[in-house]
Design an enzyme around this catalytic site. Structure first.
Site, PDB file in Angstrom:
ATOM      1  N   LYS A  55       0.821  -1.207   0.000  1.00 35.60           N
ATOM      2  CA  LYS A  55       0.000   0.000   0.000  1.00 35.60           C
ATOM      3  C   LYS A  55       0.857   1.260   0.000  1.00 35.60           C
ATOM      4  O   LYS A  55       0.378   2.338  -0.352  1.00 35.60           O
ATOM      5  CB  LYS A  55      -0.944  -0.001   1.201  1.00 35.60           C
ATOM      6  CG  LYS A  55      -0.255   0.016   2.553  1.00 35.60           C
ATOM      7  CD  LYS A  55      -1.269  -0.078   3.685  1.00 35.60           C
ATOM      8  CE  LYS A  55      -0.595  -0.096   5.055  1.00 35.60           C
ATOM      9  NZ  LYS A  55      -1.582  -0.234   6.148  1.00 35.60           N
ATOM     10  N   ARG A  56       2.114   1.146   0.390  1.00 40.13           N
ATOM     11  CA  ARG A  56       3.003   2.302   0.388  1.00 40.13           C
ATOM     12  C   ARG A  56       3.557   2.589  -1.003  1.00 40.13           C
ATOM     13  O   ARG A  56       4.053   3.679  -1.251  1.00 40.13           O
ATOM     14  CB  ARG A  56       4.158   2.092   1.369  1.00 40.13           C
ATOM     15  CG  ARG A  56       3.737   2.147   2.828  1.00 40.13           C
ATOM     16  CD  ARG A  56       4.908   1.916   3.768  1.00 40.13           C
ATOM     17  NE  ARG A  56       5.406   0.559   3.688  1.00 40.13           N
ATOM     18  CZ  ARG A  56       4.896  -0.455   4.379  1.00 40.13           C
ATOM     19  NH1 ARG A  56       3.870  -0.259   5.188  1.00 40.13           N
ATOM     20  NH2 ARG A  56       5.402  -1.668   4.268  1.00 40.13           N
TER      21      ARG A  56
END
Length: 455
Positions: free
Chosen positions: A224-225
């Site tokens: 998700k980063r």
């Protein structure tokens, strides 16, 4: 946000539950207060509903909350202590490092035979068997043996007495009658501990199935980063739920034929957990877009007009609400439906129809407005000014202009397209011009010609 990997796992669980007339149990593991909010639970339910895992279906059960079962989890921990399968430990991290000389070695069993009773601050550790191995039979990955000597005496209750995840999970699974645990392979390392707990409670462990990790184009696990991983983001961008379901079902599994586009009802019947691949699954956004394009083209036109309408309003529209014309949208909807891969593309495909002037795209202008473009614009304008205003007649006029300058139609229409729509790629030119109308079309050609003349 709901990770696409979680969505894939949910779909596989849903398929197995429905195939076996079983239950799909949604449990919210909310013991970490910092990562627990009511609106996030709503988000999970909404995301599941979007991929047709509906709480109103009799297969669906829950949501249950792990925090609501704390008393049973504490009782289970005390039971293990009473049976000699767990012991209290008051070692600090600093003391362990001093004894082992390393911050990375597991617990050394120092308190195993000290006979400590519960006191605030003492953790409860599970007494892992000294010898042998814990064998995990996994439907996807086969048999994996974990030497018990490599599994430390792990904590099952904190110094406050609150149960940790590994214990709470096993206790809740047993309470909920869980028969199959289908999840991502990153949880495989937790499995021997959970299995040891099931066995310590005298229960038969569930069927384990650890799904292959999902990776990006660089073969890195989706993060998700770094990557777009939220199901909600794809829905918000205009990916259809049915296309997402179809694509996610095929991430790590296939029905064994060459047919990829098929409804969920078929995928559910064909799905076999034992056929899931061990290898990592590549989340190919281009392929997902291709899937989505197929689903968009399969929509009845009226349905496409309806779902596409969202992208013609704020905050997506770059024109005023007064400038929008429903009849114009309906006139070009079928043209757009055959060309877009994602619903959000509708906005830029039709914006020229509702703006006073097309949005300037410098790259398109530079590409199309080469030497000779001014002459093509002038010749085309002269013919279109007198032309019948139909797509066929407009095409004929541009063909004549192209022939006059020794060009093929494709080359000749590039400057006209950019003058009228602002871009080199878009809806079919002549049908678009017919809808735009004579007055607005000629005014745009005049504006482009003036810009070229001004240099």
């Amino acid at each position: 946000m709901f990770h696409v990997g979680g969505a894939r796992s949910a779909l596989y669980n849903w398929a197995v539950a429905r195939q076996q007339q079983g239950r799909f149990v949604l449990r919210i593991e909310d013991t970490d207060e910092a990562r627990n909010r009511p609106e996030w639970v709503d988000g999970i339910l909404n995301a599941l509903s979007a991929i047709h895992i509906n709480a109103d279906d009799p297969t669906f059960e829950g949501p249950y909350f792990q925090s609501h079962n704390t008393e049973s989890q504490r009782d289970a921990a005390l039971r293990l202590f009473g049976e000699g399968k767990a012991y209290y430990c008051d070692c600090t991290r600093e003391e362990l490092v001093a004894r082992t000389g390393s911050q990375h070695l597991g617990y050394d069993g120092f308190c195993r035979e000290r006979g400590l009773e519960y006191r605030e601050g003492r953790a409860l550790r599970f007494r892992t068997p000294d010898e042998g191995a814990t064998a995990v039979e996994d439907v996807v990955r086969g048999r994996t043996e974990f030497p018990n000597e490599a599994i430390e005496d792990f904590v099952i209750a904190r110094g406050s007495g609150s149960p940790v995840f590994v214990l709470a999970n096993a206790v809740d699974d047993i309470r909920d009658g869980i028969t199959h645990v289908i999840r991502g392979e990153e949880h495989l390392s937790n499995t021997p501990k959970q299995q040891l707990l099931w066995e310590a409670f005298g229960e038969r462990p569930p069927v384990w199935a650890h799904l292959p990790v999902i990776v990006n184009e660089k073969r890195q696990k989706l993060s998700k980063r770094r990557d777009k991983v939220a199901l909600e983001d794809y829905l918000a961008e205009g990916y259809l739920p049915d296309a997402l379901v179809n694509y996610l079902m095929l991430l790590g599994w296939g029905p064994g034929d060459d047919v990829e586009i098929r409804p969920y009802e078929e995928l559910e019947k064909l799905f076999r957990l034992e056929d899931v691949n061990k290898s990592s699954a590549f989340f190919d956004v281009k392929k997902l877009s291709a899937f989505n394009g197929e689903y968009i083209r399969a929509l009845p036109l009226e349905e496409f007009v309806r779902v596409g309408r969202r992208w013609l309003e704020a905050p997506y529209a770059t024109w005023t609400a007064e400038a929008f014309d429903e009849g114009v949208w309906r006139a070009v909807a079928e043209l757009a439906q055959t060309r877009i891969a994602v619903l959000s593309e509708i906005t830029r495909y039709v914006d020229f129809l509702f703006l006073d002037a097309p949005e300037e795209d410098e790259a398109s202008w530079t590409k199309a407005m080469k030497p000779g473009a001014a002459e093509i614009l002038a010749s085309t304008r002269a013919r279109w000014a007198e032309s019948e205003w139909t797509a066929a007649a407009l095409k004929g006029g541009l063909e004549e202009a192209a022939a006059e300058h020794g060009l093929k139609l494709g080359k000749a229409q590039a400057p006209v397209r950019v003058a009228v729509t602002g871009r080199t790629v878009g809806l079919p030119l002549f049908e678009s011009v017919e809808v735009l109308g004579r007055e607005r079309t000629l005014a745009r050609i005049d504006a482009a010609s003036a810009k070229l003349q001004a240099g």
